[in-house]
Design an enzyme around this catalytic site. Structure first.
Site, PDB file in Angstrom:
ATOM      1  CB  SER A 177      -0.938  -0.022   1.218  1.00  0.00           C
ATOM      2  OG  SER A 177      -1.593  -1.248   1.346  1.00  0.00           O
TER       3      SER A 177
ATOM      4  CG  HIS B 246      -5.429  -2.914  -0.292  1.00  0.00           C
ATOM      5  ND1 HIS B 246      -4.850  -2.265  -1.358  1.00  0.00           N
ATOM      6  CD2 HIS B 246      -4.820  -2.427   0.820  1.00  0.00           C
ATOM      7  CE1 HIS B 246      -3.944  -1.418  -0.912  1.00  0.00           C
ATOM      8  NE2 HIS B 246      -3.895  -1.511   0.401  1.00  0.00           N
TER       9      HIS B 246
ATOM     10  CG  ASP C  83      -5.973  -2.558  -4.398  1.00  0.00           C
ATOM     11  OD1 ASP C  83      -6.626  -1.804  -3.649  1.00  0.00           O
ATOM     12  OD2 ASP C  83      -4.862  -3.024  -4.086  1.00  0.00           O
TER      13      ASP C  83
END
Length: 520
Positions: A237, A489, A461
């Site tokens: 991320s 994700h 995502d």
């Protein structure tokens, strides 16, 4: 005078970019957090630091000898001193909290640093509580797995703004006036200004130094004091931006690096939030299609009809918030936060259905359970400072470069492509009254001369949309793109054998997959 954002302008919201939220299906199944038994501390020494090429003013930091103490089952912890200001190492120090799980084989290939994203998520917590979620068994066998809390975060020298009741009021109180009115805007601006003042008062002078570039420099210090000549890194991320920034600063020290669920370094704050809005709407539609195909969906009809009904539900709680058993009121903002939390992982979709069914029946507790997970809140207590650190990093990393015309265009795009969530996505700039001007830039990162860097993107995502991974892989001179086709994700360690095999062969053997590998 510090530069200020124009007063009262509406900007799209930024959503936390944290891989750990994808573990919601596990964490929401009952007890949110496991207790770690305490072990008797015992000291062990570290390998000799790598001080090659280090300037004299930084040697006192790079020459540190680490002392480790048992801190969880099979793990040990230490604290590393880092410069408060990397441009002036004599200006003071901060502390970085580090946790290590030694290679299970007993013969480590080296250290593998990890970061769960955020910005503001705790890497110590990720490894201590969820190491199997963060790193697959094959890598645990062969690497000393390292988690650390970046500056400003968790157990490191941290940002502090509010106690729990104050944070509850800031996150969950309902403004007195109708959404979008001048009075509503003024009230939100005042809330944000008070929050910024509290962060400055409670953070011991560290706010201007809470930046991704400083954190990347901290990461090089960690590499060195762990005794590694190159950085091996797995970043999820926002952690992809941290890793890419490291590669920009220290391309010749990149070892084996995987960036999963990438952030595009060129994207402005407005770009990030706009694309996230579209990404979460897309994920919400995927959830709704799956929900309608089952027998226990709280909605009926086609996807478009169900999305319209969900929009009506959001509008209803916005106009008439629902009281929860703990006294909080569930408005549209908190309900949307709960929805977002559940969209990080397809495994969490049943919890989203339960929350929406409960809300349709006039309940608020299940939706607040999801919202509390997003904020890492349990039993009225915030288990970390991720919300505060998230704000601190973003207010320093994103420049003041969006024009009114760009903001208006963003609103138009969100309204067209994310109509369900659009009415609740924008609001006053939360960084308008931050006490320090931003120092970050949004430029391409090429990391010329770096070793191959793997970039993983998942096609639907919601938090870090796929096009960002494509963009980062294209920018990096040695970028190698891996595509995971699917929902949720991030892509590694999610049960996709193609992705997992490529990542583990790279970390264990140095085998670089073909650029553009597509994993169905």
């Amino acid at each position: 005078m510090p530069a200020k954002r124009p007063s009262g302008r509406r900007v799209p919201r930024l959503v936390a970019i944290i891989s750990g939220l994808a573990a919601a299906a596990v964490a929401l199944s009952g007890c949110l957090y496991s207790m770690i038994p305490e072990a008797r501390p015992s000291a062990t020494s570290s390998k000799s630091p790598d001080t090659g090429g280090v300037s004299a003013d930084l040697l006192p930091f790079y020459e540190q000898q680490l002392t480790w103490s048992d801190c969880a089952t099979g793990m040990d912890c230490t604290t590393v001193r880092a410069p408060l200001d990397w441009s002036d190492p004599s200006a003071g120090e901060i502390e970085l909290s580090v946790i290590r799980q030694r290679a299970a084989s007993g013969e480590a290939l080296g250290s593998l640093l990890t970061n769960p994203g955020g910005p503001g998520a705790s890497g110590v917590e990720l490894i201590r509580d969820s190491v199997d979620f963060a790193v697959g068994d094959a890598l645990q066998q062969s690497y000393d797995v390292i988690g650390f809390d970046p500056r400003g975060v968790g157990e490191s020298s941290s940002v502090h703004c509010y106690d729990a009741p104050e944070m509850d009021a800031y996150l969950f109180d309902i403004p007195a006036d109708p959404r979008g009115s001048d009075a509503w805007t003024a009230e939100r601006i005042e809330w944000n200004a008070r929050f910024a003042d509290a962060c400055e008062a409670g953070s011991s002078g560290i706010l201007p130094y809470i930046t991704t570039e400083n954190s990347a420099r901290d990461m090089d210090l960690l590499r060195a004091v762990l005794g590694d000549t190159e950085l091996n890194y797995l970043g999820y991320s926002y952690g992809t931006f941290l890793g890419a920034t490291y590669a920009k600063l220290y391309p010749d020290r990149v070892g084996r690096m995987v960036l999963d669920g990438a952030l595009d370094p060129t994207a402005s704050g407005t770009d990030v939030s706009t694309i996230q809005a579209v990404g979460f709407e897309s994920a919400l539609r995927a959830y709704m299609a799956d929900c309608l195909a089952g027998s226990e969906c709280p909605f009926r009809g086609a996807v478009d009809e169900a999305m319209a009904d969900l929009g009506t539900l959001l509008g209803s709680v916005d106009a008439s918030p629902i009281p929860a058993s703990d006294g909080r009121l569930l408005g549209a903002d908190s309900l949307l936060t709960g929805i977002i939390a559940a969209l990080y992982s397809q495994d969490s979709w049943p919890y989203l259905s339960a929350a929406l069914e409960d809300t349709l029946q006039g309940g608020a507790d299940v939706a607040f359970q999801l919202a509390d997970f997003y904020y890492n809140r349990q039993g009225g207590v915030y288990l970390d400072n991720s919300t505060e650190a998230f704000r601190a990093y973003n207010c320093m990393d994103y420049p003041l470069d969006s024009t009114p015309e760009q903001l208006a265009a963003a609103d138009t795009l969100i309204a067209a492509q994310a109509p369900t969530i659009a009415p609740y996505w924008s609001g006053p700039d939360t960084c308008q009254d931050w006490p320090y001007p931003p120092t970050g830039t949004r430029d391409p990162i090429t990391a010329e001369s770096a070793a191959p860097i793997l970039v993983i993107g998942t096609t639907n995502d919601p938090a870090t949309p796929y096009q960002w991974s494509v963009a980062l892989a294209d920018q990096l001179s040695s970028g190698v793109l891996i595509t995971r086709v699917g929902e949720g994700h991030t892509g590694y360690n999610k049960g996709n054998a193609c992705v997992d095999g490529a990542v583990e062969a790279y970390f264990l053997e140095g085998s670089v997959p073909q650029d553009g590998l597509r994993c169905e």
